[in-house]
Design an enzyme around this catalytic site. Structure first.
Site, PDB file in Angstrom:
ATOM      1  CG  ASP A  94      -2.150   0.896   1.061  1.00  0.00           C
ATOM      2  OD1 ASP A  94      -2.320   1.529   0.015  1.00  0.00           O
ATOM      3  OD2 ASP A  94      -2.520   1.125   2.268  1.00  0.00           O
ATOM      4  CG  HIS A 121       0.052   1.802  -9.334  1.00  0.00           C
ATOM      5  ND1 HIS A 121      -0.058   1.793  -8.026  1.00  0.00           N
ATOM      6  CD2 HIS A 121      -1.068   2.752  -9.767  1.00  0.00           C
ATOM      7  CE1 HIS A 121      -1.374   2.258  -7.803  1.00  0.00           C
ATOM      8  NE2 HIS A 121      -1.850   2.877  -8.749  1.00  0.00           N
ATOM      9  CG  LEU A 180       9.176 -17.422  -3.472  1.00  0.00           C
ATOM     10  CD1 LEU A 180       8.944 -17.198  -2.137  1.00  0.00           C
ATOM     11  CD2 LEU A 180       9.793 -16.055  -4.176  1.00  0.00           C
TER      12      LEU A 180
HETATM   13  C1  FPP Z   1      -1.999   0.232  -3.234  1.00  0.00           C
HETATM   14  O1  FPP Z   1      -1.538   1.512  -3.155  1.00  0.00           O
HETATM   15  C2  FPP Z   1      -1.457  -0.398  -4.382  1.00  0.00           C
HETATM   16  C3  FPP Z   1      -2.159  -1.098  -5.335  1.00  0.00           C
HETATM   17  C4  FPP Z   1      -3.737  -0.977  -5.541  1.00  0.00           C
HETATM   18  C5  FPP Z   1      -1.478  -1.746  -6.582  1.00  0.00           C
HETATM   19  C6  FPP Z   1      -0.319  -2.476  -6.097  1.00  0.00           C
HETATM   20  C7  FPP Z   1       0.663  -2.769  -7.246  1.00  0.00           C
HETATM   21  C8  FPP Z   1       1.841  -2.925  -7.338  1.00  0.00           C
HETATM   22  C9  FPP Z   1       2.741  -2.590  -6.171  1.00  0.00           C
HETATM   23  C10 FPP Z   1       2.515  -3.239  -8.379  1.00  0.00           C
HETATM   24  C11 FPP Z   1       2.225  -4.608  -9.044  1.00  0.00           C
HETATM   25  C12 FPP Z   1       3.188  -5.217  -9.580  1.00  0.00           C
HETATM   26  C13 FPP Z   1       3.188  -6.325 -10.385  1.00  0.00           C
HETATM   27  C14 FPP Z   1       4.165  -7.149 -10.695  1.00  0.00           C
HETATM   28  C15 FPP Z   1       1.771  -7.010 -10.557  1.00  0.00           C
HETATM   29  P1  FPP Z   1      -2.391   2.791  -3.574  1.00  0.00           P
HETATM   30  O2  FPP Z   1      -2.567   2.831  -5.053  1.00  0.00           O
HETATM   31  O3  FPP Z   1      -4.022   2.533  -2.899  1.00  0.00           O
HETATM   32  O4  FPP Z   1      -1.761   4.025  -2.617  1.00  0.00           O
HETATM   33  P2  FPP Z   1      -2.349   5.040  -1.879  1.00  0.00           P
HETATM   34  O5  FPP Z   1      -3.167   4.461  -0.712  1.00  0.00           O
HETATM   35  O6  FPP Z   1      -1.331   5.667  -1.557  1.00  0.00           O
HETATM   36  O7  FPP Z   1      -3.571   5.844  -2.834  1.00  0.00           O
END
Ligand code: FPP
Length: 245
Positions: free
Chosen positions: A25, A42, A136
């Site tokens: 997050d 992201h 893994l």
């Molecule tokens: C939450 O942060 C994150 C997500 C919803 C997406 C997570 C995805 C990645 C870390 C990249 C994925 C990579 C692969 C390889 C599939 P948020 O956007 O809710 O952040 P915020 O709470 O600060 O708005």
């Protein structure tokens, strides 16, 4: 393990959590802080995925489950959803060969139905090419929601009862485990959530029943190998009683 990569921690290699689940997050806030669009967060988060996968593999973690897209994330702006759906493809394009070399097995948990073909094809190819691997297990939770998963399991079990293949009295925790997307995996020993939020957000509610929870203030793109090992170090100093004394 003595001080891996200089972080000064002494991890007990005989007590590494078998299965670690992570709620990644804070990508959006990381980007906002830098005046960048959310998707830049992201993209940076994808780099952290690479780093933490290596860090887990290096110390012999058996399974790593990463929450990449929830059933609720469809509510985000269309452009952001599309970007998030492209990331698995991009990640696998750059990483699949190394994952194969490292004996990593790629899996996915979640509802495949709504995912675009380009996302599913990339994941399917990775699953196929790594299914014989014995190292893994790298599990991407994509279009995943724990309640959705449990409803799916309950419907399957109800069908088995209806077909006279299963007696109601015989429905057990093992039966549930068999029908969840995590079938065959141990429950997570440790759950990590980054970015200072302290909730489960519909993630693995059944499987986390006895997991140790660890929260970090750091946004996911800034999360490091050292911090990951810190979480494991603290896990190793907790006393797990599973409701006993
Ligand atoms: C939450 O942060 C994150 C997500 C919803 C997406 C997570 C995805 C990645 C870390 C990249 C994925 C990579 C692969 C390889 C599939 P948020 O956007 O809710 O952040 P915020 O709470 O600060 O708005």
């Amino acid at each position: 393990m003595q001080g891996k990569e200089g972080e000064g921690l002494s991890l007990d290699l005989d007590n590494i959590p078998q299965h670690i689940a992570i709620i990644m997050d804070g990508n959006g806030r990381w980007a906002k802080k830098r005046g960048l669009p959310r998707v830049a967060g992201h993209r940076a988060g994808m780099k952290t995925v690479k780093e933490i996968t290596r860090a887990a593999d290096d110390i012999g973690v058996k399974a790593l489950t990463l929450y990449a897209f929830s059933t609720e994330n469809w509510k985000r702006p269309k452009d952001e959803v599309e970007y998030l759906m492209r990331l698995p493809q991009e990640y696998l394009l750059s990483e699949l060969n190394e994952l194969i070399e490292q004996n990593v097995q790629v899996r996915m948990l979640g509802n495949k139905d709504q995912l675009p073909d380009y996302t599913m094809n990339a994941v399917f190819e990775a699953q196929e090419k790594t299914k014989q691997n014995t190292g893994l297990v790298l599990n991407f939770a994509l279009n995943y929601g724990s309640r959705d998963e449990m409803l799916h399991a309950i419907r399957c079990i109800a069908q088995e009862v209806k077909n006279d293949n299963l007696d109601i009295q015989d429905i057990s925790e093992q039966t549930m485990n068999q029908y969840l997307f995590t079938e065959g995996l141990p429950d997570p020993d440790l759950l990590i959530r980054t970015s200072g939020e302290v909730r489960l957000s519909n993630f693995m509610l059944w499987q986390l029943a006895y997991s140790e929870l660890w929260f970090s203030e750091v946004y996911w793109p800034d999360f490091t190998r050292e911090e990951f090992y810190q979480a494991i170090f603290e896990y190793q100093h907790r006393s797990r009683r599973y409701g006993g004394v």
